[in-house]
Design an enzyme around this catalytic site. Structure first.
Site, mmCIF file in Angstrom:
data_model
loop_
_atom_site.group_PDB
_atom_site.id
_atom_site.type_symbol
_atom_site.label_atom_id
_atom_site.label_comp_id
_atom_site.label_asym_id
_atom_site.label_seq_id
_atom_site.Cartn_x
_atom_site.Cartn_y
_atom_site.Cartn_z
ATOM 1 N N TYR A 334 54.433 11.853 89.561
ATOM 2 C CA TYR A 334 55.177 12.808 88.243
ATOM 3 C C TYR A 334 56.467 13.616 88.891
ATOM 4 O O TYR A 334 56.239 14.173 89.624
ATOM 5 C CB TYR A 334 54.418 13.438 87.584
ATOM 6 C CG TYR A 334 53.241 12.825 86.674
ATOM 7 C CD1 TYR A 334 53.558 12.257 85.348
ATOM 8 C CD2 TYR A 334 51.911 12.626 87.253
ATOM 9 C CE1 TYR A 334 52.401 11.694 84.759
ATOM 10 C CE2 TYR A 334 50.992 12.308 86.693
ATOM 11 C CZ TYR A 334 51.178 11.632 85.424
ATOM 12 O OH TYR A 334 49.932 10.770 84.580
ATOM 13 N N GLU A 410 47.856 16.043 60.515
ATOM 14 C CA GLU A 410 48.625 14.851 60.421
ATOM 15 C C GLU A 410 49.846 15.395 59.518
ATOM 16 O O GLU A 410 50.983 14.419 59.537
ATOM 17 C CB GLU A 410 47.898 13.697 59.693
ATOM 18 C CG GLU A 410 46.671 13.084 60.697
ATOM 19 C CD GLU A 410 45.939 12.067 60.039
ATOM 20 O OE1 GLU A 410 45.652 12.434 58.556
ATOM 21 O OE2 GLU A 410 45.442 11.510 60.581
#
Ligand SMILES: [Zn+2]
Ligand SMILES: [Zn+2]
Length: 433
Positions: A334, A410
């Site tokens: 990374y 959500e």
């Protein structure tokens, strides 16, 4: 005449402003209309999580949706990745939007009707599979954003490339994967994007918040492998061999001085961690070798190289002093995630408008890593965190991303869809340029 000129200019300005406001309202209306679908996709993907390079079902769901929207869809990029292009009806720049698709070998402990029951083998052990980093929400939000933007195709001044990426958390051992492989296989070619945006849902921020930082925002994450080789002998007579356990212990302590004594930590933070030591099998045997694994986190490429050099120097010289040898291997899966400063500045008003001024926060640097970094090395990038915990959550107790108790509210998802779509429309329209 003069009066007429002034009059017509003010008319032009106000009509342009009106078009902007009306297209913004249209984006919001289309986003609101797709919200319930986004939540349904998210639940479906959450119940069927797939590990890196194995996102077959997820990729199929994505590709089917994008084809139904009339996009040009390419599948099988970097194993299971999906790249799709939406060509606007007007000429203009190219924006890329990226979502990652992979889940983690974590056994879900959240009691949801759509909780994952999937099990698999990982590193020789049976484990559950869970979307414990929220990549299920990333896929669902980007599917929603694609639907919104496809609905605006007739007015779109430019193109949008949708990148659904496998294996952000890293490919299985021995395989290639993730953003680097997608780039190798042409995800950023034909056409090459002018900018790329990505979102990550975060447990440590509340629903409604957007959090960003210009410049380096997430660390480079390196994998460190150190093998100390001594000479095996009887534990009662260490002078008959070379003890790699004592040398390994000295190396662990020596490495601590790199951050604490050698690096100017007022300029850049660095982390050096040894996370595993493996050597020996009996109380009275000094073994031949010890293997250690660890990680280095940094935010600056030059400092990163410098720390690697110091790790080698420390390990090699400590080993030599004891008559042992050492092998140091450092992998770089990374890179530093850098938000392009000019792009961040240009898009800040969009983030502020979409979230509301009080809900846009400046992120602290994070020592976690993201392979969005590789896309942002090729194309100016902006990676934004989206709050995912319910309002009023006690952040000192919250379950972080990767926890079996990681939970997403959500109601966060609509803001995610709005953020991706408004960033795209504003960029394509030349806002803030
Ligand atoms: Zn993660
Ligand atoms: Zn993640």
């Amino acid at each position: 005449m003069k009066r007429f000129v002034i009059f017509s200019v003010s008319l032009l300005v106000s009509s342009a402003a009106c078009a902007d406001a009306s297209s913004q309202a249209r984006v919001d209306a289309l986003a609101a209309a797709v919200e319930s679908k986004v939540i349904a996709w998210r639940r479906d993907i959450h119940a069927h999580p797939e590990l890196g390079n194995r996102e077959l079902r997820t990729a199929e769901l994505v590709a089917r949706h994008l084809r139904a929207l009339g996009l040009e869809v390419r599948t099988g990029v970097a194993h299971t990745g999906v790249v799709a292009l939406l060509r606007g009806s007007k000429p203009g720049p190219v924006v890329a939007l990226r979502a990652d698709m992979d889940a983690l070998p974590v056994t879900e402990e959240v009691h949801l009707p759509f909780a994952s029951k999937v099990r698999t083998q990982w590193a020789g052990k049976e484990t559950g599979v869970m979307h414990a980093c929220g990549h299920d929400t990333h896929v669902a939000m980007l599917m929603g954003a694609a639907e919104v933007l496809a609905g605006m195709k007739a007015d779109l001044p430019g193109s949008v490339k949708f990148i659904f990426q496998p294996a952000e958390e890293g490919p299985p051992p021995g395989e290639e994967g993730g953003a680097a492989l997608m780039i190798k296989q042409g995800a950023l070619d034909n056409p090459k994007p002018d900018a790329i945006f990505g979102l990550h849902i975060g447990a440590t921020y509340e629903v409604g918040q957007l959090v960003y930082r210009p410049g380096p925002v997430m660390a480079a994450a390196d994998v460190l492998r150190i093998t100390v080789k001594g000479r095996q002998t009887h534990g009662s007579a260490p002078w008959g061999g070379v003890d790699p356990i004592v040398v390994a212990a000295q190396i662990v302590l020596g490495l601590q001085t790199i951050v604490s004594r050698q690096v100017n930590i007022t300029k850049e933070p660095v982390v050096v961690t040894i996370g595993g030591i493996d050597g020996g099998n009996r109380f009275n045997i000094i073994p031949d070798k010890v293997e250690m694994v660890g990680t280095v986190r940094s935010f600056d490429e030059r400092l990163r190289d410098d720390v690697h050099r110091r790790i080698r120097l420390t390990a090699e010289n400590i080993a030599e002093a004891s008559g042992a040898t050492v092998e140091v291997a450092i992998e770089k899966p990374y890179a530093v995630t850098v938000n392009d400063p000019a792009l961040s500045e240009r898009m800040r008003p969009t983030l502020e408008r979409v979230a509301g001024q009080d809900n846009l926060r400046l992120a602290e640097r994070r020592t976690g890593a993201e392979d969005f970094s590789f896309f942002a090395q090729q194309v100016p990038g902006l990676f934004v965190f989206l709050g995912g915990s319910p309002k009023g959550t006690d952040m000192s107790q919250v379950a972080y991303n990767h926890s079996p108790r990681f939970y997403v509210d959500e109601s966060a998802l609509l803001l995610g869809v709005r953020t991706l779509t408004h960033l795209t429309i504003d960029y394509l329209s030349g806002a803030g340029k």
